[in-house]
Scaffold this active site. Structure first.
Site, PDB file in Angstrom:
ATOM      1  N   SER A  95       4.338   4.126  -6.864  1.00 51.61           N
ATOM      2  CA  SER A  95       2.903   5.240  -6.470  1.00 51.61           C
ATOM      3  C   SER A  95       2.534   5.310  -4.208  1.00 51.61           C
ATOM      4  O   SER A  95       1.851   5.492  -4.429  1.00 51.61           O
ATOM      5  CB  SER A  95       1.267   4.587  -6.882  1.00 51.61           C
ATOM      6  OG  SER A  95       1.201   3.539  -6.473  1.00 51.61           O
TER       7      SER A  95
ATOM      8  N   GLU B 151     -14.163   7.801  -0.997  1.00 48.49           N
ATOM      9  CA  GLU B 151     -15.112   6.407  -0.741  1.00 48.49           C
ATOM     10  C   GLU B 151     -13.385   5.974  -1.279  1.00 48.49           C
ATOM     11  O   GLU B 151     -12.012   6.701  -1.241  1.00 48.49           O
ATOM     12  CB  GLU B 151     -15.534   6.217  -2.645  1.00 48.49           C
ATOM     13  CG  GLU B 151     -14.029   6.133  -3.550  1.00 48.49           C
ATOM     14  CD  GLU B 151     -14.142   7.506  -3.953  1.00 48.49           C
ATOM     15  OE1 GLU B 151     -14.078   8.527  -3.799  1.00 48.49           O
ATOM     16  OE2 GLU B 151     -12.388   7.229  -5.028  1.00 48.49           O
TER      17      GLU B 151
ATOM     18  N   LYS C 230      -1.800   9.568  -3.023  1.00 45.04           N
ATOM     19  CA  LYS C 230      -3.665   9.810  -2.865  1.00 45.04           C
ATOM     20  C   LYS C 230      -3.822  11.705  -2.321  1.00 45.04           C
ATOM     21  O   LYS C 230      -4.626  12.303  -2.550  1.00 45.04           O
ATOM     22  CB  LYS C 230      -4.110   9.143  -2.169  1.00 45.04           C
ATOM     23  CG  LYS C 230      -4.501   7.497  -3.065  1.00 45.04           C
ATOM     24  CD  LYS C 230      -5.758   7.933  -4.159  1.00 45.04           C
ATOM     25  CE  LYS C 230      -6.032   6.766  -4.621  1.00 45.04           C
ATOM     26  NZ  LYS C 230      -6.418   6.728  -6.218  1.00 45.04           N
TER      27      LYS C 230
END
Lengths: 409, 261
Positions: free
Chosen positions: A376, A109, A87
């Protein structure tokens, strides 16, 4: 292809109030991709702050256990980035872009909390104000990340509307953006929402695939046969896949959250159980009822617990370029434990879905196959929730000893 | 094509030099029976048209009041189809222009073409789709126009001159100007900017300009109606309808009506 569309998917379905901001963002994005100084600054931060390139790691014990002699499983180690998930690649990029656009306030968010932590980190680094919206159910199961965001100086607003998960956090973030659009940039965390977000996020995440492609060519001298990544909104998957889309012999699999199984209705498998719809700015596959209301979703992993999916994924499904499947909560939990024990890597529950698919398909791949799984994120944030779930399982075992154990956790 | 109810009403208002009062209520909040009574009351209190909200699971342009109303209406089993059937029945009782306000996905799910045909057949005169900007809405607007249904587009304080022009050109029935940079029910801020934007819209188009979002008191309604051709009032009326006894509600609506001129 129509601008802002991937085949029939994508578009820009937002209130007029936001349209000028989206156009401004599109223009700023286009100019920054041409701006050498911007690219240099971001490149330096990627290296020195995020810790790129991340390793491509050959998981030998996992390969021996599940691939026989035939399949080599590599892990793209996005879990080793600063803040612990892919991210940050996008959040930091957008934060830098926002600053360049003169926006002083970032909102975002978050589902699993990783995107919230990454945005809060970018805001702290660049000295911007930061507000994170998070469903209260997600805040409960990712309590560690809530505290991290607060430590980083962000305000965390828990959203108690609807299903109290990611989609409700996005609604609230969009309402905030609609109100404060003049001084605020909305750092959308995945390849979803109105154009240009799906493209911007994919581009910032494409570093994953570019690195992996160069790394596997260096390590093996050839391309992998198969890529596997989990798909919530789908940013880590687009990041990995985008560098290989033209390599026709590279199979790709996106893994959605199968929750408690498709028949149960408690899942977030949009391709397996949804239809085309328009939601939160984009046309894509959507879990909805027959009159177009959005259905509640379920997944053990907050980051995959979302009713729709990136429009480019919808397009890649439609064209058949990528195969989409799902892993259930139980399979993901089992993979979570397996990777921890076999490789000494505790994966995020989201990434555990990709691991689950990898160990399912590795044995049936042709001799000498290479597979890359996008790891991830790391699982530290999930340990508490998994412990809670394990406790529940143990209780069940006591009361009904005949029941099958879930995994060997 | 014969003149629609909206066009006729605005023609009449113009002739009489009056401004439009367009209240918004949520269809089925908390029951359809109550909505039916509200429509009658609003007509008695001088509404020129009524906006009926269709409840949606994720109303991202709405504030807390209309979100809660939508939840109650969803619980009552209301959706786009039910709202259209409700209007069909209502047509025996009222000749007022009736406008649906619905998010786009319920229309997409229903089928754009089918909706464009069925809605006017049920007596729906116009539709406002808050998450459908002009660029995405041209197809449905054209299709709807062929069946006599007006797709009303919104312009916002953030819209630049080129976009105001685009919205003014595309919108049918009237142009809906969002008074504030925000969601429904937020606090109104009557600024020179509002006046300037409305004037720009009037300059590029002959269509009536309604202003809505954030208007709740008769004083605010009076100020806004002095700038625009009419006023849309939603959250405040939804709130009043849920809280006030009928006599006080009637008083409030009459005060709004009187203020809009």
């Amino acid at each position: 292809m129509k601008k802002g569309y991937f085949g029939p998917f994508g578009g820009r379905f937002v209130p007029e109030t936001l349209m000028p901001a989206l156009m401004e963002l599109e223009a700023a994005w286009a100019s920054s991709t041409r701006d050498k100084a911007f690219r240099r600054e971001f490149g330096a931060l990627a290296r020195d702050f995020i810790g790129r390139p991340t390793p491509l790691y050959f998981a030998s014990r996992l390969s021996r256990e599940f691939g026989g002699k035939k399949t080599k499983i590599y892990l793209k180690r996005e879990d080793l980035t600063h803040t612990g998930a892919h991210k940050i690649n996008n959040a930091l990029g957008q934060a830098l872009l926002a600053k360049k656009m003169g926006k002083r306030r970032l909102i975002a968010e978050t589902g699993a909390g990783q995107h919230g932590v990454a945005t809060a980190t970018g805001a702290a680094l660049l000295g911007l104000e930061c507000v994170i919206y998070m469903g209260s159910e997600d805040a409960r199961r990712q309590a560690l990340n809530v505290f991290r965001m607060k430590l980083l100086g962000a305000q965390v607003i828990e959203v108690r509307a609807g299903s109290r998960t990611l989609k409700d956090a996005i609604n609230e973030a969009l309402r905030d953006w609609t109100t404060n659009v003049k001084n605020t940039h909305y750092v959308l965390g995945t390849v979803f929402g109105p154009h240009p977000f799906p493209s911007i996020v994919r581009d910032f995440q494409s570093v994953i695939g570019k690195e992996a492609r160069a790394q596997i060519l260096k390590a093996e001298g050839r391309l992998p046969g198969h890529l596997v990544a989990c798909v919530g909104g789908g940013s880590n998957a687009m990041g990995l896949f985008s560098a290989f889309l033209k390599d026709k012999n590279v199979l790709m699999t996106g893994v959605e959250a199968g929750g408690k199984g498709i028949e149960s209705g408690k899942h977030a498998a949009r391709f397996a159980g949804g239809q085309i719809g328009v939601f939160q700015g984009a046309k894509s596959y959507l879990l909805q009822d027959e009159v177009g209301n959005v259905l509640g979703t379920h997944s053990v992993s907050a980051g995959l617990d979302y009713a729709s999916v990136g429009p480019e994924h919808a397009y890649l499904k439609e064209t058949g370029r990528v195969r989409y499947t799902y892993a259930t909560d139980g399979e993901a939990l089992e993979a979570f434990g397996l990777l921890s024990r076999l490789e000494g890597i505790i994966p995020a529950l989201e990434s555990s879905h990709a691991i689950a698919e990898a160990i399912k398909t590795a044995p049936s791949m042709p001799d000498g196959s290479i597979m890359i799984v996008n790891l991830s994120g790391r699982g530290d944030k999930d340990v508490q929730e998994v412990a809670r779930l394990m406790g529940r399982e143990f209780e069940k075992e006591k009361t009904s000893p005949g029941e099958r154990k879930t995994g060997s956790l | 094509m014969t003149k629609g109810r909206l066009e006729k009403r605005f023609g009449l208002l113009k002739k009489e030099g009056r401004k439009a009062f367009i209240p918004y209520i949520m269809c089925g909040d908390p029951t359809l029976e109550k909505t039916g009574r509200m429509v009658r009351l609003l007509e008695e209190c001088g509404a020129d048209a009524i906006e009926l909200g269709v409840p949606f699971s994720d109303p991202l342009a709405d504030g807390a009041v209309i979100q809660a109303a939508g939840q109650r209406a969803l619980a009552a089993g209301v959706n786009l189809r039910v709202s259209m059937e409700f209007i069909k029945k209502l047509r025996d009782q009222t000749g007022l222009p009736l406008i649906l306000m619905t998010y786009y996905n319920p229309i997409f799910r229903y089928g754009e073409e089918a909706f464009a045909k069925d809605a006017p057949a049920c007596g729906v005169d116009g539709v406002i789709i808050p998450d459908l900007p002009v660029e995405e809405g041209l197809a449905i607007s054209g299709e709807a126009a062929r069946h006599g249904l007006d797709v009303i587009f919104l312009a916002a304080p953030t819209s630049g001159d080129d976009r105001l022009k685009k919205v003014a050109r595309a919108s049918r029935g009237f142009i809906y100007f969002v008074s504030i940079t925000g969601i429904t029910g937020a606090k109104l801020d009557v600024s020179d900017r509002l006046r300037a934007s409305v004037e720009k819209l009037k300059k590029v188009s002959k269509k009536p300009v309604m202003v809505g979002f954030g208007i709740s008191t008769p004083e605010e309604a009076a100020t806004v109606s002095s700038i625009a051709d009419g006023v849309v009032i939603g959250s405040a009326i939804v709130k009043a309808a849920g809280e006030l006894p009928e006599a006080r509600l009637r008083e409030y609506l009459l005060a709004l009506r009187a203020a809009i001129k």
